[in-house]
Design a protein around this motif. Sequence first.
Motif, mmCIF file in Angstrom:
data_model
loop_
_atom_site.group_PDB
_atom_site.id
_atom_site.type_symbol
_atom_site.label_atom_id
_atom_site.label_comp_id
_atom_site.label_asym_id
_atom_site.label_seq_id
_atom_site.Cartn_x
_atom_site.Cartn_y
_atom_site.Cartn_z
ATOM 1 N N SER A 1 0.825 -1.210 0.000
ATOM 2 C CA SER A 1 0.000 0.000 0.000
ATOM 3 C C SER A 1 0.863 1.265 0.000
ATOM 4 C CB SER A 1 -0.946 0.011 1.200
ATOM 5 O OG SER A 1 -0.208 -0.004 2.401
ATOM 6 N N ARG A 2 2.144 1.132 0.385
ATOM 7 C CA ARG A 2 3.074 2.269 0.373
ATOM 8 C C ARG A 2 4.479 1.773 0.057
ATOM 9 N NH1 ARG A 2 1.759 6.761 4.499
ATOM 10 N NH2 ARG A 2 4.009 6.787 4.694
ATOM 11 N N ILE B 1 7.267 9.229 -0.855
ATOM 12 C CA ILE B 1 6.346 8.147 -0.524
ATOM 13 C C ILE B 1 5.299 8.037 -1.621
ATOM 14 C CG2 ILE B 1 4.630 7.313 1.127
ATOM 15 C CD1 ILE B 1 6.165 8.949 3.263
ATOM 16 N N ASP C 1 1.884 6.406 -2.130
ATOM 17 C CA ASP C 1 0.791 5.846 -1.327
ATOM 18 C C ASP C 1 -0.255 5.287 -2.290
ATOM 19 O OD1 ASP C 1 -1.383 5.312 0.305
ATOM 20 O OD2 ASP C 1 -1.279 7.218 1.379
#
Length: 135
Positions: free
Chosen positions: A21-22, A39, A41
Amino acid sequence: MIPNTYSRTMLQFKVEKKGASRFGFRLDSENSTKYSAGIIDVEGKQLQLIKKTSGGIQTRSKLSNIELHDEVNVKVIIEGTFIELFINDEYSLTGKMDNTDLQDFTISLFADNQEAVIKDVKVSMLTPGQYVYSL
């Protein structure tokens, strides 16, 4: 640690998400608790460039409503106090990291799922900007 002094650096890698998910990258300053990071996401459908200082974590730049394929191509250009993040040649994000000089750092790559695959990692020193247009 990347040997030498790099005034412009390109980081490239691919990620097979496989449920992550990240994921992203982190640039740790030498002998410091400060870092900068990018990041990706997946669940939140956004890109973020963040900076951690003694005052806490600050979001420097964010892009929302992105759609990602199963394999994600990431390119990062690090120059002076700027980070440019490119995803799949579709999305881009730039952030200024204040007075941090991003020439002496350690690179880490991460994903929040052990099944995710980070591959084809390349780190390149780019020509300094002042020489690009020299004749």
